[in-house]
Design a protein around this motif. Sequence first.
Motif, PDB file in Angstrom:
ATOM      1  N   ALA A   1      20.305 -22.660  22.455  1.00  0.00           N
ATOM      2  CA  ALA A   1      19.898 -23.837  23.503  1.00  0.00           C
ATOM      3  C   ALA A   1      19.302 -22.844  24.852  1.00  0.00           C
ATOM      4  CB  ALA A   1      21.583 -23.662  24.495  1.00  0.00           C
ATOM      5  N   ALA A   2      18.759 -23.973  25.558  1.00  0.00           N
ATOM      6  CA  ALA A   2      17.712 -24.158  26.452  1.00  0.00           C
ATOM      7  C   ALA A   2      18.214 -24.089  28.282  1.00  0.00           C
ATOM      8  CB  ALA A   2      16.860 -24.445  26.527  1.00  0.00           C
ATOM      9  N   GLN A   3      18.418 -22.468  28.377  1.00  0.00           N
ATOM     10  CA  GLN A   3      19.144 -21.920  29.247  1.00  0.00           C
ATOM     11  C   GLN A   3      18.825 -21.800  30.762  1.00  0.00           C
ATOM     12  OE1 GLN A   3      20.653 -18.217  28.543  1.00  0.00           O
ATOM     13  NE2 GLN A   3      21.764 -19.323  28.573  1.00  0.00           N
ATOM     14  N   TYR A   4      17.317 -22.463  30.337  1.00  0.00           N
ATOM     15  CA  TYR A   4      16.182 -23.284  31.216  1.00  0.00           C
ATOM     16  C   TYR A   4      16.251 -24.609  31.893  1.00  0.00           C
ATOM     17  CZ  TYR A   4      12.823 -24.309  27.884  1.00  0.00           C
ATOM     18  OH  TYR A   4      13.131 -24.495  27.265  1.00  0.00           O
ATOM     19  N   GLY A   5      16.973 -25.026  31.053  1.00  0.00           N
ATOM     20  CA  GLY A   5      17.411 -26.312  31.655  1.00  0.00           C
ATOM     21  C   GLY A   5      18.024 -27.239  32.186  1.00  0.00           C
ATOM     22  N   TYR A   6      18.187 -28.442  32.442  1.00  0.00           N
ATOM     23  CA  TYR A   6      19.646 -29.021  33.751  1.00  0.00           C
ATOM     24  C   TYR A   6      20.319 -28.894  32.710  1.00  0.00           C
ATOM     25  CZ  TYR A   6      15.033 -31.366  34.097  1.00  0.00           C
ATOM     26  OH  TYR A   6      13.426 -31.880  34.432  1.00  0.00           O
ATOM     27  N   LEU A   7      21.259 -27.848  33.112  1.00  0.00           N
ATOM     28  CA  LEU A   7      22.726 -27.444  32.580  1.00  0.00           C
ATOM     29  C   LEU A   7      23.788 -28.045  34.173  1.00  0.00           C
ATOM     30  CD1 LEU A   7      22.659 -23.858  31.331  1.00  0.00           C
ATOM     31  CD2 LEU A   7      22.340 -25.794  30.630  1.00  0.00           C
ATOM     32  N   GLY A   8      24.234 -28.933  33.583  1.00  0.00           N
ATOM     33  CA  GLY A   8      24.974 -29.811  35.264  1.00  0.00           C
ATOM     34  C   GLY A   8      25.777 -28.344  35.429  1.00  0.00           C
ATOM     35  N   PRO A   9      26.542 -29.121  36.573  1.00  0.00           N
ATOM     36  CA  PRO A   9      27.550 -28.591  37.464  1.00  0.00           C
ATOM     37  C   PRO A   9      28.625 -27.989  36.540  1.00  0.00           C
ATOM     38  CG  PRO A   9      26.585 -30.427  38.256  1.00  0.00           C
ATOM     39  CD  PRO A   9      26.626 -30.566  36.873  1.00  0.00           C
ATOM     40  N   GLY A  10      28.699 -26.680  36.965  1.00  0.00           N
ATOM     41  CA  GLY A  10      29.657 -25.835  35.924  1.00  0.00           C
ATOM     42  C   GLY A  10      29.560 -25.955  34.231  1.00  0.00           C
TER      43      GLY A  10
ATOM     44  N   ASP B   1      18.956 -28.322  25.894  1.00  0.00           N
ATOM     45  CA  ASP B   1      19.518 -27.709  26.931  1.00  0.00           C
ATOM     46  C   ASP B   1      21.046 -28.659  27.639  1.00  0.00           C
ATOM     47  OD1 ASP B   1      18.333 -30.379  27.417  1.00  0.00           O
ATOM     48  OD2 ASP B   1      18.299 -29.763  29.577  1.00  0.00           O
ATOM     49  N   ASP B   2      21.518 -29.139  26.301  1.00  0.00           N
ATOM     50  CA  ASP B   2      23.064 -29.763  26.588  1.00  0.00           C
ATOM     51  C   ASP B   2      23.364 -29.716  25.849  1.00  0.00           C
ATOM     52  OD1 ASP B   2      24.815 -32.231  26.684  1.00  0.00           O
ATOM     53  OD2 ASP B   2      23.794 -32.299  28.884  1.00  0.00           O
ATOM     54  N   GLU B   3      24.943 -29.460  25.986  1.00  0.00           N
ATOM     55  CA  GLU B   3      25.706 -28.966  24.446  1.00  0.00           C
ATOM     56  C   GLU B   3      26.016 -30.536  23.483  1.00  0.00           C
ATOM     57  OE1 GLU B   3      30.312 -28.162  24.257  1.00  0.00           O
ATOM     58  OE2 GLU B   3      30.013 -29.147  25.806  1.00  0.00           O
ATOM     59  N   ARG B   4      25.624 -31.707  24.072  1.00  0.00           N
ATOM     60  CA  ARG B   4      25.290 -33.016  23.015  1.00  0.00           C
ATOM     61  C   ARG B   4      24.639 -31.978  21.598  1.00  0.00           C
ATOM     62  NH1 ARG B   4      23.940 -35.953  27.654  1.00  0.00           N
ATOM     63  NH2 ARG B   4      21.731 -35.704  27.786  1.00  0.00           N
ATOM     64  N   ASP B   5      23.785 -31.789  22.193  1.00  0.00           N
ATOM     65  CA  ASP B   5      22.437 -31.026  21.582  1.00  0.00           C
ATOM     66  C   ASP B   5      22.864 -30.671  20.177  1.00  0.00           C
ATOM     67  OD1 ASP B   5      20.356 -32.116  23.061  1.00  0.00           O
ATOM     68  OD2 ASP B   5      20.283 -30.815  24.204  1.00  0.00           O
TER      69      ASP B   5
END
Length: 225
Positions: free
Chosen positions: A191-200, A174-178
């Motif tokens: 990309a897991a869009q249900y995860g902890y997507l940070g601000p922006g 759920d992060d770009e680094r993944d």
Amino acid sequence: MTRVSFRGVRAVLFDLDGTLIDSAPDLGAAVDAMRIRRGLASLPPEHYRPYTGSGARGMLRAAFDISPEHEEYDALKTEFFAVYAGCLTQRTKAFDGVADLLASLVGQRMPWGVVTNKAERFTLPITRAMELFATASVVISGDTTAHAKPHPEPLLEAARRIGMAPGDCIYVGDDERDVLAGRAAGMRTVAAQYGYLGPGADASAWGADAEVSSPLQVLKLLDLP
């Protein structure tokens, strides 16, 4: 959900926090307790959730508006780790659909595992306490290898331990680094869009091979029942 099919996949690797488990309530509670100790007002769990994917750095920023450059950061980080260690599994649970997803992979005899940047001192107690992880073929923590994501080494180590070529694995996070780590390792990425997507954050800009809005959608990518 991105409509692609990953043919030839022989194993699935997952990030932990924000992908398999919702640990935001425990992480938020730990740093919020630090605020209360200092006479500051408690903040709601929703305030902390967007910062969860950034670990201690994100939690301390959300609670104290502090960055790693601040002279008090290291002391606060040490305190945060100590408080969090005492509440690792009090509120943490798997996301809806994760148990069914993993059961389906096991039923299809497809190995699955975890590759997280979370330190082993936290990863192992969580994965040992939750029955969900009993069928995991491998668990790689942020300090298992000399590097953490977005470096590919943790993913390559996971592939080695399960006896698979990197190209036979997909990595879900759920992060770009993944996504960066997965691509560098030669794996297809989700990309897991249900995860902890940070601000922006814009998951569609990460360059993943596919995106899912729920855990069970991973099965559709694999063409599994």
